[in-house]
Write an enzyme that holds these catalytic residues in place. Structure first.
Site, PDB file in Angstrom:
ATOM      1  N   CYS A  12     -43.116  60.915 -13.790  1.00 37.73           N
ATOM      2  CA  CYS A  12     -43.067  62.219 -14.446  1.00 37.73           C
ATOM      3  C   CYS A  12     -41.621  62.445 -14.916  1.00 37.73           C
ATOM      4  O   CYS A  12     -40.706  61.686 -14.573  1.00 37.73           O
ATOM      5  CB  CYS A  12     -43.492  63.324 -13.485  1.00 37.73           C
ATOM      6  SG  CYS A  12     -42.356  63.561 -12.092  1.00 37.73           S
ATOM      7  N   HIS A  40     -39.717  59.690  -3.828  1.00 38.19           N
ATOM      8  CA  HIS A  40     -40.503  59.074  -2.763  1.00 38.19           C
ATOM      9  C   HIS A  40     -41.136  57.764  -3.224  1.00 38.19           C
ATOM     10  O   HIS A  40     -42.350  57.663  -3.409  1.00 38.19           O
ATOM     11  CB  HIS A  40     -41.566  60.059  -2.263  1.00 38.19           C
ATOM     12  CG  HIS A  40     -40.996  61.127  -1.383  1.00 38.19           C
ATOM     13  ND1 HIS A  40     -41.641  62.313  -1.128  1.00 38.19           N
ATOM     14  CD2 HIS A  40     -39.820  61.185  -0.688  1.00 38.19           C
ATOM     15  CE1 HIS A  40     -40.889  63.049  -0.326  1.00 38.19           C
ATOM     16  NE2 HIS A  40     -39.783  62.387  -0.050  1.00 38.19           N
ATOM     17  N   HIS A  73     -36.624  66.286  -5.247  1.00 35.41           N
ATOM     18  CA  HIS A  73     -37.396  67.332  -4.560  1.00 35.41           C
ATOM     19  C   HIS A  73     -36.578  68.565  -4.242  1.00 35.41           C
ATOM     20  O   HIS A  73     -37.114  69.581  -3.805  1.00 35.41           O
ATOM     21  CB  HIS A  73     -37.973  66.776  -3.255  1.00 35.41           C
ATOM     22  CG  HIS A  73     -38.763  65.528  -3.426  1.00 35.41           C
ATOM     23  ND1 HIS A  73     -38.229  64.274  -3.229  1.00 35.41           N
ATOM     24  CD2 HIS A  73     -40.033  65.335  -3.816  1.00 35.41           C
ATOM     25  CE1 HIS A  73     -39.147  63.367  -3.470  1.00 35.41           C
ATOM     26  NE2 HIS A  73     -40.248  63.972  -3.840  1.00 35.41           N
ATOM     27  N   GLU A 124     -39.730  69.079  -0.707  1.00 33.83           N
ATOM     28  CA  GLU A 124     -39.772  70.150  -1.707  1.00 33.83           C
ATOM     29  C   GLU A 124     -40.016  71.508  -1.060  1.00 33.83           C
ATOM     30  O   GLU A 124     -39.352  72.502  -1.394  1.00 33.83           O
ATOM     31  CB  GLU A 124     -40.876  69.876  -2.739  1.00 33.83           C
ATOM     32  CG  GLU A 124     -40.968  70.957  -3.802  1.00 33.83           C
ATOM     33  CD  GLU A 124     -42.170  70.806  -4.717  1.00 33.83           C
ATOM     34  OE1 GLU A 124     -42.723  71.845  -5.151  1.00 33.83           O
ATOM     35  OE2 GLU A 124     -42.561  69.656  -5.009  1.00 33.83           O
ATOM     36  N   CYS A 190     -46.954  71.929 -11.012  1.00 36.55           N
ATOM     37  CA  CYS A 190     -46.357  71.219 -12.142  1.00 36.55           C
ATOM     38  C   CYS A 190     -47.436  70.841 -13.158  1.00 36.55           C
ATOM     39  O   CYS A 190     -48.546  70.454 -12.784  1.00 36.55           O
ATOM     40  CB  CYS A 190     -45.661  69.974 -11.600  1.00 36.55           C
ATOM     41  SG  CYS A 190     -45.176  68.781 -12.829  1.00 36.55           S
ATOM     42  N   SER A 218     -45.273  59.708  -0.716  1.00 35.90           N
ATOM     43  CA  SER A 218     -45.419  60.468  -1.959  1.00 35.90           C
ATOM     44  C   SER A 218     -46.565  61.464  -1.864  1.00 35.90           C
ATOM     45  O   SER A 218     -47.728  61.079  -1.736  1.00 35.90           O
ATOM     46  CB  SER A 218     -45.656  59.508  -3.131  1.00 35.90           C
ATOM     47  OG  SER A 218     -46.055  60.214  -4.286  1.00 35.90           O
ATOM     48  N   ASN A 220     -47.682  63.549  -4.259  1.00 34.62           N
ATOM     49  CA  ASN A 220     -48.569  63.563  -5.429  1.00 34.62           C
ATOM     50  C   ASN A 220     -49.519  62.367  -5.404  1.00 34.62           C
ATOM     51  O   ASN A 220     -50.680  62.476  -5.793  1.00 34.62           O
ATOM     52  CB  ASN A 220     -47.755  63.627  -6.726  1.00 34.62           C
ATOM     53  CG  ASN A 220     -47.117  62.303  -7.101  1.00 34.62           C
ATOM     54  OD1 ASN A 220     -47.738  61.451  -7.730  1.00 34.62           O
ATOM     55  ND2 ASN A 220     -45.871  62.123  -6.731  1.00 34.62           N
TER      56      ASN A 220
END
Length: 281
Positions: A12, A40, A73, A124, A190, A218, A220
């Site tokens: 991203c 990550h 993060h 985060e 996001c 990670s 996500n």
């Protein structure tokens, strides 16, 4: 065997930006450190270490005006203050989207109790909580509702970790609306996360087998795996080509691939090449 790579697969903007910032600092006269993982992904961290960017677990006194990179993060305000006090020059690689969440949270705190929907121990979430004057309430899932704490809350603003799923947010909000008299959601997910999570809902239906690529740390990538596996049980979470097992692909006509937001393209490329050697195209 047909190989189908998701359009939203891979880095991203925030991850790519943090890596580029770090690489641009490498090779200079000052020592460069990162508190924790810049993103990550173990391969990215290893690559940066080879360039001389060192990962540290805690902030010590700086020697020679060293540089401290704040990871993608983000970090609590106390980390920034501590690093400055110890003589570091700070380079902030926090994702701009995460910085936006900081601003929203600080603004909302003036008139509401803050609730964060997110993973309690994620960097985060710690960074968001660390921007606030009062400790927020963090909720990970609908099964994790702290009823005693919420009983004292009359007005709340709810913000979300950027990688949360819509389903988890909605289920938690449904519970909160029954408990708190005045509660409002400020959905700080996001956009890239939303696109990835939408695409991963169709990938398992269009393919016999799905590979989710990314590190175990990670968040996500974890969400992508969970969504895909709920739809297609033949979903496998791997970090690199070495993790592939030939038995998975027996009678598989189509293989879908989705890489998490912290996964380098070359890792996906190596996996695709290995699949081609196994008969993929």
């Amino acid at each position: 065997m047909k190989i189908n790579i998701a359009k939203s697969s891979g880095f991203c903007f925030g991850v790519r930006r943090a890596i580029d910032i770090s690489k641009n600092l490498a090779g200079g006269k000052r020592a460069v450190y990162v508190l924790g993982d810049i993103v990550h992904n173990s391969f990215v961290v290893s690559e940066l270490e080879k360039k001389g960017i060192r990962k540290i677990s805690r902030i010590k006194r700086s020697a020679g005006n060293a540089i401290l990179v704040i990871r993608a993060h983000g970090a609590p305000k106390a980390v920034f203050d501590n690093a400055k006090a110890r003589g570091y020059r700070i380079v902030d690689a926090t994702c701009p989207k995460v910085k936006d969440i900081y601003k929203i949270a600080r603004r909302l705190e003036k008139n509401s109790s803050i609730i964060i929907i997110g993973d309690n121990n994620h960097d985060e979430v710690k960074g968001i909580a660390g921007q606030l004057k009062k400790k927020p309430i963090t909720i990970e899932s609908p099964r994790d509702i702290p009823l005693k704490k919420l009983a004292r809350v009359k007005k709340a603003a709810v913000i979300t970790q950027s990688t949360q799923t819509t389903d988890n947010i909605n289920m938690i909000m449904e519970r909160l609306e029954k408990i708190i008299p005045r509660v409002k959601l400020y959905n700080t997910r996001c956009r890239t996360t939303a696109v990835k999570q939408q695409e991963i809902k169709s990938l398992p239906e269009k393919n016999d087998l799905v590979l989710i690529i990314g590190s175990r740390t990670s968040a996500n990538t974890k969400r992508l795996y969970q969504i895909s596996r709920n739809i297609n049980k033949k979903t496998y979470w791997i970090e690199c080509a070495r993790d592939l097992k030939a038995a998975w692909f027996k009678n598989a006509g189509k293989v879908g691939i989705m890489a998490g937001a912290s996964t380098p393209d070359y890792i996906t490329g190596e996996i695709v090449e290995t699949l081609k050697q196994m008969g993929g195209e």
